[in-house]
Scaffold this active site. Structure first.
Site, short mmCIF file in Angstrom:
data_model
loop_
_atom_site.label_atom_id
_atom_site.label_comp_id
_atom_site.label_asym_id
_atom_site.label_seq_id
_atom_site.Cartn_x
_atom_site.Cartn_y
_atom_site.Cartn_z
N TYR A 82 -22.09 -36.64 -4.19
CA TYR A 82 -20.75 -36.40 -3.99
C TYR A 82 -20.59 -34.94 -4.42
CZ TYR A 82 -15.79 -35.39 -4.19
OH TYR A 82 -14.80 -34.61 -3.81
N HIS A 84 -16.62 -22.64 0.46
CA HIS A 84 -16.41 -23.80 -0.02
C HIS A 84 -17.68 -24.39 -0.59
CE1 HIS A 84 -12.95 -26.88 0.80
NE2 HIS A 84 -14.18 -27.64 0.02
C1 FMN Z 1 -16.87 -32.17 -5.49
C2 FMN Z 1 -16.47 -31.04 -5.01
C3 FMN Z 1 -14.95 -31.35 -4.44
C4 FMN Z 1 -14.36 -30.09 -3.93
N1 FMN Z 1 -12.77 -30.37 -3.47
C5 FMN Z 1 -12.29 -29.29 -3.09
C6 FMN Z 1 -10.85 -29.35 -2.76
O1 FMN Z 1 -10.07 -30.46 -3.13
N2 FMN Z 1 -9.93 -28.40 -2.37
C7 FMN Z 1 -10.73 -27.26 -2.07
O2 FMN Z 1 -10.03 -26.18 -1.61
N3 FMN Z 1 -11.99 -27.03 -2.63
C8 FMN Z 1 -12.52 -27.73 -3.03
N4 FMN Z 1 -13.95 -27.73 -3.04
C9 FMN Z 1 -14.52 -26.69 -3.01
C10 FMN Z 1 -14.51 -25.70 -4.15
O3 FMN Z 1 -13.22 -25.50 -4.49
C11 FMN Z 1 -15.35 -24.51 -4.34
O4 FMN Z 1 -15.09 -23.79 -3.00
C12 FMN Z 1 -16.78 -24.90 -4.34
O5 FMN Z 1 -17.16 -25.82 -5.28
C13 FMN Z 1 -17.44 -23.49 -4.66
O6 FMN Z 1 -18.82 -23.60 -4.54
P1 FMN Z 1 -19.64 -23.88 -6.15
O7 FMN Z 1 -19.23 -25.31 -6.28
O8 FMN Z 1 -20.98 -23.83 -5.62
O9 FMN Z 1 -19.17 -23.23 -7.31
C14 FMN Z 1 -14.98 -28.84 -3.65
C15 FMN Z 1 -16.19 -28.51 -4.00
C16 FMN Z 1 -16.75 -29.77 -4.71
C17 FMN Z 1 -18.25 -29.42 -5.15
#
Ligand code: FMN
Length: 381
Positions: A28, A280
């Site tokens: 996940y 994202h």
């Molecule tokens: C497990 C997971 C859950 C996430 N849930 C959200 C969320 O609820 N809302 C959101 O805006 N971005 C969400 N994101 C995206 C993160 O805010 C962010 O853009 C992203 O993790 C950045 O990349 P990185 O994981 O490589 O640092 C999620 C990312 C991951 C890995």
């Protein structure tokens, strides 16, 4: 000494996390979408960014502090919004909130995190930012805004890059869904991770704590809650919606998920105070550009008073520096902090911030660069 204290890089935390949580929870965090191309592209693009030292220029100890929207933070990075955190480790968001308070960095609470705005504020204090997925029901939206304001949160991050659920192949195949499906495989995976299973049994199944007040029954089954969320958080964010939000939110408005100058200008037109350039973490659009490729153009395209921040693919303090060198004023990390909490709870989450800080500090010293704002001078163009 906890194992995370020995971790010397984010990859170490990731490895520890893999051993401590069930495979479906690890997937996940780790998975991108479709063929995982955007996620790989983030890595490749960051690796291409080179920074040039200036060894003969005067050296002073680097200062890492930044000011964002009038508040001083000790470090130029923060914790990105992360949903369904309780699946990865119970209370992971509380740990992130505590880390943010201790390290004095921003912590962005997701709408679909598994702790409430009120709990997050109790732990993060004024380091709390709130991320909004747009509820179709405007009354719910206004209530979420009022709750954020009531706890003193001044920075609202609205995510624009989830107009539709993405296709995460492992999750689709393993049945990882909201709610998590109980299959023979997931039970077996959980049995192999007793610490996770015990912690989860002790805390109970994660709830979408921000949204339970709007559900018919506060004890609504996770399955019904998930359906409620799917139907409630369905509004697509467009310019008109951003303008509506601007009218109703009087704090700082930050648009997350900008991947081009068109959306950056639209955010400005709607009156946003900041943007987060992001794909994202490669989890939504597999053909998305890497933020590295577009960041400088976006910085050029927006007015100087719009704060440009970035995330996606950060796996070290070196990556933080790369984004700062390309013109970002702050950088967010998502997975790194998830791996931290999964690897070692509060100590792991804290260790993640410490490692990013140590790496960034060392890099700036090595470059003879005295502050994050000086980094663009070191970018090899
Ligand atoms: C497990 C997971 C859950 C996430 N849930 C959200 C969320 O609820 N809302 C959101 O805006 N971005 C969400 N994101 C995206 C993160 O805010 C962010 O853009 C992203 O993790 C950045 O990349 P990185 O994981 O490589 O640092 C999620 C990312 C991951 C890995």
């Amino acid at each position: 000494m906890p194992a995370v204290a020995k971790a010397q890089c984010i990859a170490d935390l990731k490895q520890l996390a893999r051993r401590r949580i069930p495979e479906f929870a690890f997937d996940y965090i780790e998975e991108g979408c479709n063929a995982n191309i955007a996620m790989q592209r983030n890595r490749q693009a960051l690796d291409q960014v080179q920074l040039q030292p200036s060894y003969t220029s005067p050296y002073t100890d680097p200062q890492l502090a930044v000011n964002l929207f009038g508040k001083d933070y000790d470090l130029p990075f923060g914790i990105a919004p992360l949903g369904l955190t309780g699946l990865v480790w119970p209370q992971a968001s509380v740990m992130h909130a505590n880390t943010a308070k201790k390290a004095n960095i921003p912590f962005v609470l997701s709408t679909v995190a598994t702790i409430s705005i009120e709990t997050a504020a109790a732990h993060a204090g004024d380091n709390l930012w709130f991320q909004l997925y747009p509820p179709a029901d405007r009354e719910i939206c206004l209530d979420l805004l009022a709750r954020a304001k009531a706890v003193g949160c001044q920075n609202l991050v609205v995510t624009v890059d989830v107009p539709t659920p993405s296709r995460r192949i492992k999750a689709l195949k393993s049945g990882l869904s909201v709610p998590p499906k109980i299959t023979a495989s997931s039970v077996w995976q959980s049995c192999k991770r007793p610490a996770w299973s015990l912690a989860t049994v002790y805390q109970g199944l994660p709830q979408f704590a921000n949204l339970t007040p709007y559900m018919d029954s506060k004890t609504m089954a996770m399955k019904d809650a998930a359906e409620f969320i799917r139907s409630t958080l369905r509004d697509v964010v467009d310019l008109a919606w951003l303008q509506w939000l601007r009218e109703h939110w009087h704090g700082q408005l930050i648009v997350k998920g900008v991947l081009g100058t068109h959306d950056a200008r639209a955010a400005m037109e709607a009156g946003a105070d900041g943007i987060i350039v992001s794909n994202h973490g490669g989890r939504q659009l597999d053909a998305a550009p890497a933020p590295v490729s577009i960041l400088a153009d976006i910085v050029q395209a927006v007015d100087a008073d719009v704060t440009v921040m970035v995330d996606s693919g950060v796996e070290s303090g070196v990556d933080v520096a790369r984004y700062l060198a390309l013109g970002a004023q702050a950088v967010f990390a998502g997975r790194a902090f998830m791996y931290g909490a999964a690897a070692g709870g509060q100590a792991g989450s804290d260790r993640c911030a410490t490692l990013l800080q140590l790496e960034l500090q060392q890099l700036l010293s090595q470059l003879h660069c005295c502050s994050p704002t000086e980094l663009p001078r070191h970018l090899l163009r």
